[in-house]
Design a protein around this motif. Structure first.
Motif, short mmCIF file in Angstrom:
data_model
loop_
_atom_site.label_atom_id
_atom_site.label_comp_id
_atom_site.label_asym_id
_atom_site.label_seq_id
_atom_site.Cartn_x
_atom_site.Cartn_y
_atom_site.Cartn_z
N ALA A 201 46.19 34.93 41.38
CA ALA A 201 45.14 34.18 40.70
C ALA A 201 43.87 35.02 40.56
N GLN A 202 43.53 35.75 41.62
CA GLN A 202 42.35 36.62 41.56
C GLN A 202 42.59 37.78 40.60
N ALA A 203 43.84 38.30 40.62
CA ALA A 203 44.18 39.39 39.70
C ALA A 203 44.07 38.93 38.25
N GLU A 204 44.49 37.69 37.99
CA GLU A 204 44.39 37.15 36.64
C GLU A 204 42.93 37.06 36.20
N ASN A 206 40.43 38.82 37.35
CA ASN A 206 39.92 40.19 37.17
C ASN A 206 40.38 40.81 35.86
N LEU A 207 41.64 40.56 35.50
CA LEU A 207 42.16 41.10 34.25
C LEU A 207 41.44 40.49 33.05
N ARG A 208 41.18 39.20 33.11
CA ARG A 208 40.44 38.55 32.02
C ARG A 208 39.06 39.16 31.87
N GLN A 209 38.42 39.41 33.00
CA GLN A 209 37.09 39.99 32.96
C GLN A 209 37.12 41.41 32.40
N GLU A 210 38.11 42.20 32.82
CA GLU A 210 38.22 43.57 32.31
C GLU A 210 38.50 43.59 30.82
#
Length: 853
Positions: A201-204, A206-210
């Motif tokens: 969930a945190q990776a998701e 972070n990916l959206r932010q990147e």
């Protein structure tokens, strides 16, 4: 208003005004400080479906064949194009563009390998090629040679040889596809209802932010390079005409115009608020109170958007202006009610007059806000992320506008304490509602008949509605983007890319009945003088795995497809493996290549020619071919859906492909999918919206008949505008398609206010006609004042260069005008004809007594 809430107003707002004001200002200042984080999403991805399956396929194709991140720069010199002077100017312009930091590669006439079809040979092709900037070149012969190459015509040079194009491929970020692939894997788990771990969930997130940051970088890149190229143009004004085009250019100008509209619309509405308030109320305190509430709403909402990181897009660009209008509408109703209280209850204290105003308007304003929220909530059924966000923004904004209006109005009234009746002679402007009351009373059946005829004509017109078809129609004819797209369409092969991917399976059945022959015999038969045995062996070795498309039979099929695609009137340049091989076939004496020659060609073709002819259109590993069609945006006959249907019909019925063998992709597909989705989700679900509002009307009015009568004027207003667009042939676009939701959301406010007041006046007077005249002399004026301001506010958008904004402003203003007339004529006529309150007057009186208490 509940007694506990009324007591809170009395204890804190009216008795401890300064303390409450300081606390409210501190909260607003804290939220408003995040306005600096407010941003606008200028990426092309904001115009496509987030969950569109075609988007995933599009990204897969772009990863394999390259992106749409390129600009066209057309150059039409005043001197003949094929002259030493013009070639030098073209090379200089090309070199300057290539030197820009954000440009990766440049393709131009200067870089195109040229050959004389009468002198070149397939065996010696590397030595027979030349370039237009080579020394001692006969430019007249070069022109003839270039125009004789089908691949170059309408791509690098116009058919008359007077205009050329430079294609500037922009630098991308290699991380984009990798990050997007990782995000799609996590999204796929969520779609399939597989739980994500805390890490995932945190990776998701972070990916959206990147990816958001990458999208912002791409938008800034486009802005930089377009600005730089436009600056370069100034140095060539005396030598020729230059235009820019391409998908990044369309997206950039679209966003640029919308940003301008944000300023124009916002300032225009603000100025009109001041002017109309000054004209209507003619007292500084009403202007100060209205603008104060509107300003606080705008600043606070922008701050919330900054905190939540909700970007404004093309679709939601009018968010702030809409909030100003909705807030202003609420405040005007409070002002008109307060002035009536001052006139009718002179013996009341100043605090009691404020409390009476707030308490009597709380219920109708609460319901108007709720119905507006429902209307904008309909946007959330869309599959388009910006549309969903727009719905969320408006739900938040309308709720905020209601809270601020009912909190700041009494505070500002207390801080600027001043009473006294307005004394002025009313002109025709102020007695307009009274005149409508007379018309309604005298011409009841005529008004009803006109409404029925309008409804029938509107329903007929709606059946002709369609979504927009052409990007070029978004821009006025005097804008650079419009003129550039026109030149690219008419001279250089079209603007919007449509891609077709055809898989190996489409041709496999053709080879099922062909008996395999001995490779050794085949090579012996095809062996020609001038080729060494090692060449043949290498070609055979490289072709151990059969490549079905790179056979004479496969190429014949590709040529058949190529000819069909080129025959369609709305298509421009069609690039493919077949189009590229036309060059080689010319060299081969205009004869199709044999299987051996095709195998040998893949090994012998020069690298620069391979990059232009083979690699972009043929995936050797998967034996897959790609057609790139440039569609003419300026063609008035362009219909995206019909174009796709015609191509599909040809593939299935003529080529005998199954629908699984070929796939459409490209920005044309993604944008078309977005419009189709928006059309279905907004137009076809209006019935659901009306159903929810009808249910709310029933709860509010406690009468099914009264609720049905209240819905009809709003149907007339919204459907009339949609019907008019259908009759006039104006297609719906990404902005005008929200007119129905917006006009309904705002127009039903008038219905609620009118019926709520009509019930009160009927309970007091006991006569329908007298109640109607009383309503037109009181609440109708507030409806009139707010609607006039709304209409004037939306009309500011006619100053835009962005045609969807102009249409949005014109048709929303018209929808509001029709809805106002319907609510001040048709609605009272329906009440007078059907008399829905006659049988339950006692219950009405008890309800209104409770409300007043």
């Amino acid at each position: 208003m509940p007694n506990w809430l009324k007591q809170l107003y009395k204890d804190y707002v009216l008795q401890h005004t300064w303390v409450t004001a300081i606390i409210v200002i501190a909260i607003i200042a804290t939220i408003g400080s995040h306005s600096a984080d407010f941003r606008m999403d200028a990426s092309a991805d904001s115009l496509i479906l987030e969950n569109d399956r075609s988007l995933e396929f599009y990204r897969k194709v772009k990863k394999k064949y390259g992106t749409d991140d390129y600009l066209f720069i057309t150059f039409q010199p005043k001197a003949p194009l094929f002259s030493d002077q013009s070639i030098k100017q073209l090379k200089s312009l090309k070199d300057q563009i290539a030197a820009l930091p954000d440009v990766e590669t440049v393709i131009s006439l200067v870089d195109a390998p040229i050959f004389n079809p009468d002198k070149v040979s397939l065996a010696n092709i590397e030595n027979d090629l030349y370039f237009i900037e080579d020394e001692g070149i006969d430019l007249a012969q070069a022109k003839q040679d270039i125009l004789s190459i089908p691949l170059y015509r309408n791509l690098l040079v116009s058919t008359d040889g007077e205009t050329t194009a430079i294609q500037a491929n922009l630098k991308g970020n290699p991380k984009y596809f990798k990050l997007n692939d990782e995000l799609r894997k996590l999204q796929w788990k969520r779609v399939n209802k597989q739980p994500l771990s805390a890490y995932e969930a945190q990776a998701e997130a972070n990916l959206r932010q990147e990816l958001r940051l990458l999208a912002d970088e791409i938008a800034l890149r486009d802005e930089r390079v377009i600005t730089q190229i436009r600056n370069l143009k100034t140095g060539y004004q005396d030598v020729g005409t230059i235009y820019l085009g391409g998908i990044p250019m369309i997206a950039y100008d679209m966003i640029d115009y919308v940003k301008s509209d944000l300023v124009i619309f916002g300032l225009g509405v603000f100025v009109l608020l001041v002017a109309i308030q000054a004209f209507i109320f003619r007292r500084a305190r009403w202007i100060i109170i209205t603008l104060g509430c509107c300003t606080i709403t705008a600043v606070t909402s922008i701050g919330i958007l900054g905190v939540l990181d909700w970007p404004v897009t093309v679709i939601s660009s009018n968010f702030v202006a809409l909030l100003l209008i909705i807030t202003m509408s609420l405040v005007i109703h409070l002002i008109v009610r307060f002035r009536q209280v001052e006139r009718d209850f002179r013996e009341m204290s100043y605090n009691d007059k404020i409390l009476e105003t707030i308490s009597s308007m709380f219920t109708p304003c609460a319901y108007t806000s709720l119905t507006t929220i429902v209307a904008f909530g309909s946007l959330m059924v869309s599959d388009i992320r910006p549309v969903i966000d727009f719905g969320k923004m408006m739900i938040m904004g309308v709720s905020l506008a209601f809270v601020i209006a009912f909190l700041m109005f009494p505070l500002l009234m207390k801080l600027r304490k001043k009473s006294g009746l307005d004394k002025r002679k009313e002109s025709g402007f102020f007695t307009f509602t009274n005149q409508l009351a007379k018309i309604t009373d005298k011409w009841r059946w005529q008004v009803a008949s006109v409404a029925v005829l309008m409804s029938v004509a509107s329903a007929w017109g709606i059946s002709y509605l369609s979504v927009d078809n052409r990007f070029i129609d978004y821009f006025k004819s005097n804008t650079e983007i419009h003129q550039g797209m026109k030149v690219i369409d008419t001279e250089l092969g079209g603007t919007t890319p449509l891609e077709i991917i055809i898989e190996r399976s489409a041709i496999e059945e053709d080879f099922a009945f062909i008996e395999e022959e001995s490779e050794e015999d085949e090579w012996e038969d095809e062996f020609e003088a001038g080729e060494s045995e090692s060449d043949v062996a290498d070609a055979a070795k490289e072709d151990e795995t059969p490549r079905l498309w790179m056979t004479s039979h496969g190429i014949d099929k590709l040529h058949r497809i190529q000819n069909f695609l080129e025959s369609i009137s709305v298509t421009g340049k069609t690039l493919s493996l077949a189009a590229g091989l036309q060059i080689v076939e010319q060299i081969n004496g205009n004869e199709r290549l044999s299987d051996f020659e095709l195998a040998l060609l893949q090994k012998k073709i020069p690298e620069d020619l391979r990059e232009q002819v083979l690699s972009p259109f043929y995936d050797r590993e998967n034996d897959e071919v790609r057609f790139l069609i440039r569609v003419k945006e300026s063609d008035p006959e362009l219909d995206r859906n019909q174009l796709l249907a015609d191509i599909s019909d040809f593939f299935v019925n003529e080529m005998k492909f199954s629908k699984q063998d070929f796939h459409f992709t490209g920005m044309l597909i993604l944008y078309n999918n977005m419009l189709e989705s928006l059309f279905k989700s907004q137009i076809l679900t209006l019935g659901v919206v009306f159903g929810i509002i009808l249910l709310m009307f029933i709860i509010l009015f406690r009468s099914i008949t009264l609720a049905l009568l209240g819905m009809f004027p709003n149907l007339v207003g919204a459907c009339f505008v949609l019907g008019l667009m259908g009759w006039s042939g104006i297609p719906l676009d990404m902005m005008t398609i929200t007119i129905a939701a917006i006009s309904i959301g705002i127009a039903v406010d008038n219905t609620i206010h009118y019926i709520h007041r009509f019930k009160m006046e009927y309970a007091r007077l006991g006569d329908y006609t007298k109640a109607m005249y009383a309503c037109h002399d009181t609440i109708a004026r507030a409806m009139y004042f707010t609607s006039i301001t709304i209409i004037a506010g939306f009309s500011v958008l006619v100053l835009s260069n962005f045609m969807p904004s102009i249409y949005f402003g014109v048709f929303t203003s018209l929808a509001m005008f029709i809805a106002l007339l319907a609510n001040l004529t048709l609605l009272p006529v329906l009440l007078l004809l059907f008399k829905p309150l006659q049988k339950n007057i006692e219950s009405i009186e008890s309800v209104e007594t409770e409300t007043a208490a």
